[in-house]
Design a protein around this motif. Structure first.
Motif, PDB file in Angstrom:
ATOM      1  N   TYR A 209      53.058  64.121 -63.268  1.00 28.03           N
ATOM      2  CA  TYR A 209      53.705  63.434 -62.155  1.00 28.03           C
ATOM      3  C   TYR A 209      52.687  62.681 -61.321  1.00 28.03           C
ATOM      4  CZ  TYR A 209      57.028  62.676 -58.320  1.00 28.03           C
ATOM      5  OH  TYR A 209      57.844  62.106 -57.372  1.00 28.03           O
ATOM      6  N   GLY A 210      51.444  63.156 -61.328  1.00 30.21           N
ATOM      7  CA  GLY A 210      50.354  62.479 -60.617  1.00 30.21           C
ATOM      8  C   GLY A 210      49.748  63.308 -59.512  1.00 30.21           C
ATOM      9  N   GLN A 211      50.571  63.739 -58.581  1.00 31.96           N
ATOM     10  CA  GLN A 211      50.174  64.584 -57.452  1.00 31.96           C
ATOM     11  C   GLN A 211      51.390  65.441 -57.071  1.00 31.96           C
ATOM     12  OE1 GLN A 211      47.261  65.022 -55.857  1.00 31.96           O
ATOM     13  NE2 GLN A 211      46.167  63.558 -57.164  1.00 31.96           N
ATOM     14  N   PRO A 212      51.178  66.490 -56.265  1.00 35.54           N
ATOM     15  CA  PRO A 212      52.336  67.261 -55.803  1.00 35.54           C
ATOM     16  C   PRO A 212      53.336  66.357 -55.079  1.00 35.54           C
ATOM     17  CG  PRO A 212      50.312  68.445 -55.333  1.00 35.54           C
ATOM     18  CD  PRO A 212      49.902  67.086 -55.814  1.00 35.54           C
ATOM     19  N   SER A 213      54.602  66.468 -55.445  1.00 38.42           N
ATOM     20  CA  SER A 213      55.638  65.612 -54.859  1.00 38.42           C
ATOM     21  C   SER A 213      56.007  66.085 -53.461  1.00 38.42           C
ATOM     22  CB  SER A 213      56.888  65.638 -55.744  1.00 38.42           C
ATOM     23  OG  SER A 213      57.486  66.930 -55.722  1.00 38.42           O
ATOM     24  N   LYS A 214      56.838  65.297 -52.778  1.00 39.07           N
ATOM     25  CA  LYS A 214      57.293  65.694 -51.445  1.00 39.07           C
ATOM     26  C   LYS A 214      58.088  66.993 -51.512  1.00 39.07           C
ATOM     27  CE  LYS A 214      61.646  63.069 -51.428  1.00 39.07           C
ATOM     28  NZ  LYS A 214      62.463  62.055 -50.705  1.00 39.07           N
ATOM     29  N   TRP A 215      58.776  67.220 -52.642  1.00 38.76           N
ATOM     30  CA  TRP A 215      59.548  68.454 -52.784  1.00 38.76           C
ATOM     31  C   TRP A 215      58.623  69.657 -52.888  1.00 38.76           C
ATOM     32  CZ3 TRP A 215      64.043  67.071 -51.314  1.00 38.76           C
ATOM     33  CH2 TRP A 215      64.626  65.879 -51.731  1.00 38.76           C
ATOM     34  N   VAL A 216      57.547  69.502 -53.657  1.00 39.83           N
ATOM     35  CA  VAL A 216      56.567  70.579 -53.776  1.00 39.83           C
ATOM     36  C   VAL A 216      55.930  70.863 -52.417  1.00 39.83           C
ATOM     37  CG1 VAL A 216      54.356  71.247 -54.833  1.00 39.83           C
ATOM     38  CG2 VAL A 216      56.133  70.149 -56.223  1.00 39.83           C
ATOM     39  N   SER A 217      55.653  69.825 -51.663  1.00 42.56           N
ATOM     40  CA  SER A 217      55.083  70.013 -50.323  1.00 42.56           C
ATOM     41  C   SER A 217      56.047  70.790 -49.427  1.00 42.56           C
ATOM     42  CB  SER A 217      54.751  68.652 -49.696  1.00 42.56           C
ATOM     43  OG  SER A 217      53.759  67.985 -50.448  1.00 42.56           O
ATOM     44  N   PRO A 252      64.316  74.431 -67.694  1.00 37.52           N
ATOM     45  CA  PRO A 252      65.756  74.301 -67.986  1.00 37.52           C
ATOM     46  C   PRO A 252      66.513  75.612 -67.806  1.00 37.52           C
ATOM     47  CG  PRO A 252      64.413  73.311 -69.733  1.00 37.52           C
ATOM     48  CD  PRO A 252      63.483  74.104 -68.870  1.00 37.52           C
ATOM     49  N   ASP A 253      65.792  76.734 -67.952  1.00 36.15           N
ATOM     50  CA  ASP A 253      66.438  78.044 -67.857  1.00 36.15           C
ATOM     51  C   ASP A 253      66.626  78.504 -66.417  1.00 36.15           C
ATOM     52  OD1 ASP A 253      66.440  78.772 -70.802  1.00 36.15           O
ATOM     53  OD2 ASP A 253      64.320  78.374 -70.479  1.00 36.15           O
ATOM     54  N   THR A 254      65.840  77.956 -65.492  1.00 37.15           N
ATOM     55  CA  THR A 254      65.967  78.382 -64.092  1.00 37.15           C
ATOM     56  C   THR A 254      66.880  77.467 -63.274  1.00 37.15           C
ATOM     57  OG1 THR A 254      64.702  79.271 -62.220  1.00 37.15           O
ATOM     58  CG2 THR A 254      64.006  77.130 -63.067  1.00 37.15           C
ATOM     59  N   LEU A 255      67.120  76.252 -63.738  1.00 35.96           N
ATOM     60  CA  LEU A 255      67.984  75.340 -62.978  1.00 35.96           C
ATOM     61  C   LEU A 255      69.391  75.898 -62.752  1.00 35.96           C
ATOM     62  CD1 LEU A 255      67.038  71.703 -64.020  1.00 35.96           C
ATOM     63  CD2 LEU A 255      67.490  72.512 -61.692  1.00 35.96           C
ATOM     64  N   SER A 264      76.114  79.321 -52.734  1.00 43.06           N
ATOM     65  CA  SER A 264      76.385  80.655 -52.201  1.00 43.06           C
ATOM     66  C   SER A 264      76.240  80.705 -50.692  1.00 43.06           C
ATOM     67  CB  SER A 264      75.428  81.673 -52.834  1.00 43.06           C
ATOM     68  OG  SER A 264      74.135  81.563 -52.259  1.00 43.06           O
ATOM     69  N   SER A 265      76.563  81.850 -50.139  1.00 44.72           N
ATOM     70  CA  SER A 265      76.389  82.075 -48.696  1.00 44.72           C
ATOM     71  C   SER A 265      74.951  82.435 -48.350  1.00 44.72           C
ATOM     72  CB  SER A 265      77.317  83.211 -48.237  1.00 44.72           C
ATOM     73  OG  SER A 265      76.963  84.429 -48.895  1.00 44.72           O
ATOM     74  N   LEU A 266      74.089  82.551 -49.371  1.00 43.62           N
ATOM     75  CA  LEU A 266      72.727  83.028 -49.172  1.00 43.62           C
ATOM     76  C   LEU A 266      71.697  81.901 -49.119  1.00 43.62           C
ATOM     77  CD1 LEU A 266      72.850  86.054 -51.641  1.00 43.62           C
ATOM     78  CD2 LEU A 266      73.294  86.050 -49.182  1.00 43.62           C
ATOM     79  N   VAL A 267      72.152  80.679 -48.976  1.00 41.91           N
ATOM     80  CA  VAL A 267      71.221  79.546 -48.973  1.00 41.91           C
ATOM     81  C   VAL A 267      70.209  79.680 -47.835  1.00 41.91           C
ATOM     82  CG1 VAL A 267      72.765  77.915 -50.113  1.00 41.91           C
ATOM     83  CG2 VAL A 267      72.859  78.173 -47.625  1.00 41.91           C
ATOM     84  N   THR A 268      68.979  79.252 -48.108  1.00 41.89           N
ATOM     85  CA  THR A 268      67.909  79.323 -47.115  1.00 41.89           C
ATOM     86  C   THR A 268      67.433  77.944 -46.674  1.00 41.89           C
ATOM     87  OG1 THR A 268      66.176  79.377 -48.805  1.00 41.89           O
ATOM     88  CG2 THR A 268      67.100  81.504 -48.093  1.00 41.89           C
ATOM     89  N   GLY A 269      67.945  76.896 -47.309  1.00 44.18           N
ATOM     90  CA  GLY A 269      67.534  75.543 -46.970  1.00 44.18           C
ATOM     91  C   GLY A 269      66.495  74.969 -47.912  1.00 44.18           C
ATOM     92  N   ILE A 270      65.955  75.782 -48.809  1.00 44.23           N
ATOM     93  CA  ILE A 270      64.922  75.308 -49.723  1.00 44.23           C
ATOM     94  C   ILE A 270      65.501  74.968 -51.093  1.00 44.23           C
ATOM     95  CG2 ILE A 270      64.245  77.531 -50.744  1.00 44.23           C
ATOM     96  CD1 ILE A 270      61.953  74.616 -49.527  1.00 44.23           C
ATOM     97  N   GLU A 271      66.776  75.225 -51.299  1.00 45.34           N
ATOM     98  CA  GLU A 271      67.381  75.035 -52.616  1.00 45.34           C
ATOM     99  C   GLU A 271      67.270  73.591 -53.106  1.00 45.34           C
ATOM    100  OE1 GLU A 271      68.755  78.772 -50.988  1.00 45.34           O
ATOM    101  OE2 GLU A 271      68.789  76.748 -50.135  1.00 45.34           O
ATOM    102  N   GLU A 272      67.499  72.614 -52.239  1.00 45.55           N
ATOM    103  CA  GLU A 272      67.446  71.216 -52.661  1.00 45.55           C
ATOM    104  C   GLU A 272      66.065  70.857 -53.189  1.00 45.55           C
ATOM    105  OE1 GLU A 272      68.466  66.721 -51.026  1.00 45.55           O
ATOM    106  OE2 GLU A 272      67.742  68.240 -49.602  1.00 45.55           O
ATOM    107  N   ALA A 273      65.008  71.348 -52.531  1.00 45.60           N
ATOM    108  CA  ALA A 273      63.650  71.016 -52.962  1.00 45.60           C
ATOM    109  C   ALA A 273      63.386  71.530 -54.374  1.00 45.60           C
ATOM    110  CB  ALA A 273      62.634  71.589 -51.978  1.00 45.60           C
ATOM    111  N   SER A 277      63.033  68.794 -57.442  1.00 46.68           N
ATOM    112  CA  SER A 277      61.707  68.734 -58.082  1.00 46.68           C
ATOM    113  C   SER A 277      61.773  69.132 -59.546  1.00 46.68           C
ATOM    114  CB  SER A 277      60.717  69.623 -57.330  1.00 46.68           C
ATOM    115  OG  SER A 277      61.130  70.977 -57.330  1.00 46.68           O
ATOM    116  N   TYR A 278      62.647  70.083 -59.879  1.00 46.27           N
ATOM    117  CA  TYR A 278      62.840  70.419 -61.292  1.00 46.27           C
ATOM    118  C   TYR A 278      63.495  69.255 -62.033  1.00 46.27           C
ATOM    119  CZ  TYR A 278      61.706  75.392 -60.527  1.00 46.27           C
ATOM    120  OH  TYR A 278      61.070  76.582 -60.247  1.00 46.27           O
ATOM    121  N   GLU A 279      64.449  68.602 -61.384  1.00 45.25           N
ATOM    122  CA  GLU A 279      65.164  67.510 -62.047  1.00 45.25           C
ATOM    123  C   GLU A 279      64.284  66.283 -62.242  1.00 45.25           C
ATOM    124  OE1 GLU A 279      69.804  68.412 -60.714  1.00 45.25           O
ATOM    125  OE2 GLU A 279      68.586  67.014 -59.529  1.00 45.25           O
ATOM    126  N   ASP A 280      63.396  65.982 -61.272  1.00 41.41           N
ATOM    127  CA  ASP A 280      62.569  64.770 -61.419  1.00 41.41           C
ATOM    128  C   ASP A 280      61.271  65.025 -62.192  1.00 41.41           C
ATOM    129  OD1 ASP A 280      60.624  65.807 -59.641  1.00 41.41           O
ATOM    130  OD2 ASP A 280      61.301  64.592 -57.946  1.00 41.41           O
TER     131      ASP A 280
END
Length: 293
Positions: A209-217, A252-255, A264-273, A277-280
């Motif tokens: 990818y080149g460098q850590p992405s904004k999602w990784v950050s 692919p196995d963790t996505l 779920s009701s257990l979201v912490t706000g980090i799920e999108e990142a 990041s896995y998808e891109d």
């Protein structure tokens, strides 16, 4: 081989001071952590993990989203995927005897340690910077009647209290992003006997990818950690007599786990990142198993 000397220390009598301010920050972070996403999932069957999951979703077990029991079933499914991830790690430890010692570096509340003992019947020692995690894990092992085989102690995984060559196997289950990799691999190499197996499952940024992405950050900031690249893992192993036997991309196995958790009701706000990041392709979920030579 008699390992009783290394397995009878009272982990509650002495808690070493953090070696660095950063270690102190990490200890305070995990001493104060009590997220429902960790505790409620562990309540399903008493195995408390601090990692994510792998595998296909069992849609039949979930049933209808409109069902009043759906959320309970969703939590049970997320937990099943967590334990499936531990099973994948243990599958790669190779042959382990009942008289062997295994070391769970960064053991959290001890779920992986318990599963390792249940599978192999051997002693499992966990280490963590968090006194509260160690206390929780030791209490749980006592409740399960396996406190003489499974224990957690408070110490630095870069300076573990085990003799050179005493361990048949060791692992980091999503905990290696808190330390320098060269120091970590040197310590695993020291405690492992020749022919012993080290396994890590970890998220790592993709050098292609080149460098850590904004999602990784964002993930780094959320967990106060420092995610490494896959290339850094392989180099640190090569420099410390750990020869990879398997390198498996589990992305692919963790996505499915992350996509289900995001509903779920257990979201912490980090799920999108994690999902983005896995998808891109900027982030990967990887298992590396390496033998001590």
């Amino acid at each position: 081989m008699d390992l009783s000397v290394t397995s009878t220390v009272d982990t509650t009598t002495f808690i070493p001071a953090p070696v660095t301010p950063y270690q102190g920050d990490i200890a305070r972070y995990w001493d104060g952590e009590a997220r429902p996403v960790n505790l409620k999932l562990g309540d399903v069957d008493g195995l408390y993990h601090h990692h994510y999951g792998v595998g296909a979703i069992d849609q039949e077990s979930l049933g209808d989203p409109e069902d009043s029991e759906y959320e309970k079933k969703l939590i049970a499914e997320l937990h099943r995927l967590e334990s499936a991830q531990t099973d994948v790690l243990l599958d790669h430890l190779g042959p382990v005897g009942r008289d062997d010692l295994l070391v769970d570096a960064g053991c959290g509340r001890g779920g992986s340690s318990v599963m390792a003992h249940q599978r192999f019947g051997c002693k499992v020692e966990g280490v963590t910077l968090s006194a509260k995690q160690a206390e929780f894990g030791n209490r749980r092992a006592g409740e399960l009647g396996i406190g003489d085989h499974v224990a957690a102690r408070v110490c630095n995984m870069l300076d573990m209290p085990f003799e050179k060559g005493s361990a048949a196997g060791s692992w980091n289950n999503e905990s290696s992003m808190y330390v320098d990799l060269d120091d970590l691999m040197a310590e695993h190499s020291r405690i492992l006997r020749v022919g012993g197996r080290y396994v890590t499952i970890t998220g790592c940024w993709n050098p292609k990818y080149g460098q850590p992405s904004k999602w990784v950050s964002q993930i780094n900031a959320h967990f106060e950690c420092n995610i490494h690249s896959r290339r850094e893992y392989l180099k640190a192993m090569a420099d410390n007599r750990l020869v990879p036997q398997a390198v498996i991309d589990l992305t692919p196995d963790t996505l499915p786990y992350w996509r289900l958790r995001a509903t779920s009701s257990l979201v912490t706000g980090i799920e999108e990142a994690f999902i983005k990041s896995y998808e891109d392709g900027s982030f990967q979920y990887v298992l590396i198993a390496a033998d001590r030579v």
